[in-house]
Design a protein around this motif. Structure first.
Motif, PDB file in Angstrom:
ATOM      1  N   ILE A  97       0.839  -1.195   0.000  1.00 19.45           N
ATOM      2  CA  ILE A  97       0.000   0.000   0.000  1.00 19.45           C
ATOM      3  C   ILE A  97       0.876   1.248   0.000  1.00 19.45           C
ATOM      4  CG2 ILE A  97      -1.788   1.261   1.281  1.00 19.45           C
ATOM      5  CD1 ILE A  97      -2.719  -1.516   2.313  1.00 19.45           C
ATOM      6  N   VAL A  98       1.960   1.204   0.770  1.00 21.77           N
ATOM      7  CA  VAL A  98       2.952   2.278   0.725  1.00 21.77           C
ATOM      8  C   VAL A  98       4.299   1.723   1.155  1.00 21.77           C
ATOM      9  CG1 VAL A  98       2.361   3.067   3.059  1.00 21.77           C
ATOM     10  CG2 VAL A  98       3.618   4.589   1.534  1.00 21.77           C
ATOM     11  N   GLU A  99       5.339   2.112   0.417  1.00 22.47           N
ATOM     12  CA  GLU A  99       6.724   1.992   0.852  1.00 22.47           C
ATOM     13  C   GLU A  99       7.349   3.372   0.697  1.00 22.47           C
ATOM     14  OE1 GLU A  99       9.020  -1.828   0.112  1.00 22.47           O
ATOM     15  OE2 GLU A  99       7.650  -1.765  -1.605  1.00 22.47           O
ATOM     16  N   TYR A 100       8.234   3.709   1.649  1.00 20.90           N
ATOM     17  CA  TYR A 100       8.737   5.081   1.685  1.00 20.90           C
ATOM     18  C   TYR A 100      10.157   5.121   2.221  1.00 20.90           C
ATOM     19  CZ  TYR A 100       9.275   9.907   3.321  1.00 20.90           C
ATOM     20  OH  TYR A 100       9.735  11.170   3.547  1.00 20.90           O
ATOM     21  N   PHE A 101      11.009   5.833   1.535  1.00 20.32           N
ATOM     22  CA  PHE A 101      12.342   6.194   2.018  1.00 20.32           C
ATOM     23  C   PHE A 101      12.418   7.711   2.124  1.00 20.32           C
ATOM     24  CE2 PHE A 101      13.477   2.069   0.172  1.00 20.32           C
ATOM     25  CZ  PHE A 101      14.428   1.579   1.049  1.00 20.32           C
ATOM     26  N   PRO A 102      12.778   8.281   3.272  1.00 20.50           N
ATOM     27  CA  PRO A 102      12.954   9.732   3.357  1.00 20.50           C
ATOM     28  C   PRO A 102      14.123  10.221   2.515  1.00 20.50           C
ATOM     29  CG  PRO A 102      13.604   8.679   5.419  1.00 20.50           C
ATOM     30  CD  PRO A 102      12.965   7.628   4.583  1.00 20.50           C
ATOM     31  N   THR A 103      14.981   9.314   2.072  1.00 23.29           N
ATOM     32  CA  THR A 103      16.124   9.676   1.234  1.00 23.29           C
ATOM     33  C   THR A 103      15.726   9.858  -0.228  1.00 23.29           C
ATOM     34  OG1 THR A 103      16.593   7.285   1.236  1.00 23.29           O
ATOM     35  CG2 THR A 103      17.919   8.682   2.677  1.00 23.29           C
ATOM     36  N   TRP A 104      14.453   9.644  -0.557  1.00 26.28           N
ATOM     37  CA  TRP A 104      13.966   9.912  -1.912  1.00 26.28           C
ATOM     38  C   TRP A 104      13.679  11.405  -2.081  1.00 26.28           C
ATOM     39  CZ3 TRP A 104       9.728   5.610  -2.020  1.00 26.28           C
ATOM     40  CH2 TRP A 104      10.266   4.430  -2.522  1.00 26.28           C
ATOM     41  N   THR A 105      14.386  12.102  -2.887  1.00 31.80           N
ATOM     42  CA  THR A 105      14.085  13.460  -3.343  1.00 31.80           C
ATOM     43  C   THR A 105      13.347  14.300  -2.301  1.00 31.80           C
ATOM     44  OG1 THR A 105      13.811  12.474  -5.519  1.00 31.80           O
ATOM     45  CG2 THR A 105      13.289  14.806  -5.315  1.00 31.80           C
ATOM     46  N   GLY A 106      13.969  14.512  -1.180  1.00 32.75           N
ATOM     47  CA  GLY A 106      13.382  15.352  -0.145  1.00 32.75           C
ATOM     48  C   GLY A 106      12.191  14.762   0.561  1.00 32.75           C
ATOM     49  N   GLY A 107      11.992  13.467   0.418  1.00 31.77           N
ATOM     50  CA  GLY A 107      10.896  12.816   1.132  1.00 31.77           C
ATOM     51  C   GLY A 107       9.527  13.103   0.560  1.00 31.77           C
ATOM     52  N   ALA A 108       9.438  13.508  -0.692  1.00 29.37           N
ATOM     53  CA  ALA A 108       8.145  13.883  -1.275  1.00 29.37           C
ATOM     54  C   ALA A 108       7.592  12.821  -2.207  1.00 29.37           C
ATOM     55  CB  ALA A 108       8.275  15.207  -2.034  1.00 29.37           C
ATOM     56  N   LYS A 109       8.158  11.604  -2.169  1.00 30.62           N
ATOM     57  CA  LYS A 109       7.668  10.539  -3.030  1.00 30.62           C
ATOM     58  C   LYS A 109       7.389   9.280  -2.221  1.00 30.62           C
ATOM     59  CE  LYS A 109       9.787  12.207  -7.284  1.00 30.62           C
ATOM     60  NZ  LYS A 109      10.537  11.855  -8.498  1.00 30.62           N
ATOM     61  N   TRP A 110       6.469   8.462  -2.746  1.00 33.55           N
ATOM     62  CA  TRP A 110       6.144   7.192  -2.110  1.00 33.55           C
ATOM     63  C   TRP A 110       5.894   6.168  -3.211  1.00 33.55           C
ATOM     64  CZ3 TRP A 110       0.852   5.267  -2.127  1.00 33.55           C
ATOM     65  CH2 TRP A 110      -0.065   6.115  -2.752  1.00 33.55           C
ATOM     66  N   SER A 111       5.895   4.893  -2.829  1.00 32.39           N
ATOM     67  CA  SER A 111       5.763   3.823  -3.801  1.00 32.39           C
ATOM     68  C   SER A 111       4.619   2.898  -3.413  1.00 32.39           C
ATOM     69  CB  SER A 111       7.069   3.021  -3.879  1.00 32.39           C
ATOM     70  OG  SER A 111       6.935   1.916  -4.748  1.00 32.39           O
ATOM     71  N   ALA A 112       3.884   2.419  -4.416  1.00 30.43           N
ATOM     72  CA  ALA A 112       2.864   1.379  -4.241  1.00 30.43           C
ATOM     73  C   ALA A 112       3.137   0.308  -5.288  1.00 30.43           C
ATOM     74  CB  ALA A 112       1.466   1.954  -4.422  1.00 30.43           C
ATOM     75  N   THR A 113       3.036  -0.968  -4.886  1.00 30.72           N
ATOM     76  CA  THR A 113       3.430  -2.063  -5.773  1.00 30.72           C
ATOM     77  C   THR A 113       2.515  -3.262  -5.569  1.00 30.72           C
ATOM     78  OG1 THR A 113       5.740  -1.346  -5.554  1.00 30.72           O
ATOM     79  CG2 THR A 113       5.374  -3.520  -6.490  1.00 30.72           C
ATOM     80  N   VAL A 114       2.273  -4.000  -6.656  1.00 29.67           N
ATOM     81  CA  VAL A 114       1.551  -5.264  -6.604  1.00 29.67           C
ATOM     82  C   VAL A 114       2.522  -6.371  -7.015  1.00 29.67           C
ATOM     83  CG1 VAL A 114      -0.396  -6.594  -7.510  1.00 29.67           C
ATOM     84  CG2 VAL A 114      -0.622  -4.119  -7.178  1.00 29.67           C
ATOM     85  N   HIS A 115       2.606  -7.438  -6.193  1.00 24.33           N
ATOM     86  CA  HIS A 115       3.446  -8.596  -6.487  1.00 24.33           C
ATOM     87  C   HIS A 115       2.554  -9.826  -6.618  1.00 24.33           C
ATOM     88  CE1 HIS A 115       7.274  -6.631  -4.990  1.00 24.33           C
ATOM     89  NE2 HIS A 115       6.382  -5.917  -4.317  1.00 24.33           N
ATOM     90  N   TRP A 116       2.930 -10.737  -7.514  1.00 27.73           N
ATOM     91  CA  TRP A 116       2.192 -11.999  -7.598  1.00 27.73           C
ATOM     92  C   TRP A 116       3.145 -13.113  -8.016  1.00 27.73           C
ATOM     93  CZ3 TRP A 116       1.990  -7.984 -10.956  1.00 27.73           C
ATOM     94  CH2 TRP A 116       2.142  -8.218 -12.325  1.00 27.73           C
ATOM     95  N   TYR A 117       2.689 -14.362  -7.868  1.00 23.98           N
ATOM     96  CA  TYR A 117       3.483 -15.566  -8.094  1.00 23.98           C
ATOM     97  C   TYR A 117       4.634 -15.667  -7.097  1.00 23.98           C
ATOM     98  CZ  TYR A 117       0.999 -16.043 -12.570  1.00 23.98           C
ATOM     99  OH  TYR A 117       0.042 -16.159 -13.545  1.00 23.98           O
ATOM    100  N   GLY A 118       4.325 -15.410  -5.835  1.00 26.27           N
ATOM    101  CA  GLY A 118       5.271 -15.661  -4.772  1.00 26.27           C
ATOM    102  C   GLY A 118       6.507 -14.793  -4.830  1.00 26.27           C
ATOM    103  N   SER A 119       7.553 -15.237  -4.120  1.00 26.29           N
ATOM    104  CA  SER A 119       8.778 -14.445  -4.042  1.00 26.29           C
ATOM    105  C   SER A 119       9.981 -15.205  -4.579  1.00 26.29           C
ATOM    106  CB  SER A 119       9.043 -14.048  -2.588  1.00 26.29           C
ATOM    107  OG  SER A 119       9.096 -15.197  -1.767  1.00 26.29           O
ATOM    108  N   ALA A 120       9.755 -16.376  -5.160  1.00 22.03           N
ATOM    109  CA  ALA A 120      10.850 -17.173  -5.710  1.00 22.03           C
ATOM    110  C   ALA A 120      10.918 -16.972  -7.222  1.00 22.03           C
ATOM    111  CB  ALA A 120      10.638 -18.646  -5.351  1.00 22.03           C
ATOM    112  N   ALA A 121      11.499 -17.935  -7.924  1.00 17.91           N
ATOM    113  CA  ALA A 121      11.582 -17.862  -9.382  1.00 17.91           C
ATOM    114  C   ALA A 121      10.177 -17.756  -9.967  1.00 17.91           C
ATOM    115  CB  ALA A 121      12.293 -19.103  -9.917  1.00 17.91           C
ATOM    116  N   GLY A 122      10.021 -16.890 -10.950  1.00 14.20           N
ATOM    117  CA  GLY A 122       8.712 -16.686 -11.548  1.00 14.20           C
ATOM    118  C   GLY A 122       7.935 -15.539 -10.941  1.00 14.20           C
ATOM    119  N   HIS A 123       8.507 -14.894  -9.921  1.00 11.69           N
ATOM    120  CA  HIS A 123       7.863 -13.765  -9.264  1.00 11.69           C
ATOM    121  C   HIS A 123       7.637 -12.616 -10.245  1.00 11.69           C
ATOM    122  CE1 HIS A 123       8.701  -9.769  -7.279  1.00 11.69           C
ATOM    123  NE2 HIS A 123       7.571 -10.106  -6.697  1.00 11.69           N
ATOM    124  N   HIS A 124       6.456 -11.974 -10.149  1.00 18.57           N
ATOM    125  CA  HIS A 124       6.130 -10.818 -10.971  1.00 18.57           C
ATOM    126  C   HIS A 124       5.812  -9.627 -10.065  1.00 18.57           C
ATOM    127  CE1 HIS A 124       5.704 -13.951 -13.941  1.00 18.57           C
ATOM    128  NE2 HIS A 124       5.296 -13.129 -14.887  1.00 18.57           N
TER     129      HIS A 124
END
Length: 218
Positions: A97-124
């Motif tokens: 839902i949110v990942e955040y690093f304050p070291t990103w461009t003055g802390g004014a950016k955030w990330s949202a991501t969807v992952h599927w097919y697990g975390s091993a080989a074949g991960h998307h």
């Protein structure tokens, strides 16, 4: 379906997911503190898991260090998000839902991501432009991070404003429930994603004021 104002640590909801960092409840917030290389995460694993609905938390992100503050959903072992046709055993998923690093461009950016097919080989995975421009330093104050997870799309919000809609290949209309995780990870060296490491910026903290989850109406 779930509401926690985090005035105390409710062990009927939360347990330690991983890590060696510090956490405490103070002034009505869950406070994570990370020293160099430390990680701390609390999870609702085996206590609360839900597929689809609205997931929101009011969070004050870390201010300066190379630390990743995150609010995310994750499939428990053996649970299915989107079935992998080549290897059903890695059919789990993750919704950041949110990942955040304050070291990103003055802390004014955030990330949202969807992952599927697990975390091993074949991960998307697919991210919303990798970093979404919040237009304000997220470490200065509390903000509300939300995802509305439907069977045909996931909608990502910051303070009630829609920033990204994901309706690509990684959407599932038959997912098992996911656990909720709040975490803070501190790096110990430069990160190609997070930025430059500075030991003087540690320790740093993330604070969560409340969590609210709603189911879908029929």
């Amino acid at each position: 379906t779930l509401e926690d104002d985090i005035n105390t640590l409710n062990t009927d909801i939360w347990s330690v997911f991983y890590g060696d960092g510090e956490y405490k409840i103070e002034d009505g917030s869950l406070i994570y503190t990370s020293q160099i290389g430390q990680t701390v995460g609390l999870s609702t694993k085996n206590k609360f898991e839900q597929a689809y609905g609205s997931f929101s938390a009011r969070i004050k992100m870390p201010e300066k260090a190379l630390v990743n503050g995150a609010f995310w959903l994750y499939s428990n072992t053996g649970k299915i998000y989107r079935r992998n046709p080549l290897n059903p055993s890695i059919s789990g998923g993750e919704i950041d839902i949110v990942e955040y690093f304050p070291t990103w461009t003055g802390g004014a950016k955030w990330s949202a991501t969807v992952h599927w097919y697990g975390s091993a080989a074949g991960h998307h995975r697919y991210s919303g432009n990798d970093q979404l421009n919040a237009g304000t330093d997220l470490g200065n104050d509390y903000h509300i991070y939300s995802a509305v997870w439907m069977k045909d799309a996931i909608y990502f919000y910051l303070d009630g404003k829609l920033y990204w809609i994901y309706n690509g290949e990684g959407i599932s209309d038959h997912s098992d429930g996911m656990q909720i995780i709040l975490s803070l990870h501190g790096n110990s060296e430069d990160s190609s994603w997070g930025g430059d490491f500075n030991a003087d910026d540690f320790p740093d903290s993330m604070k969560t004021d409340w969590l609210r989850v709603y189911g879908l109406s029929e």
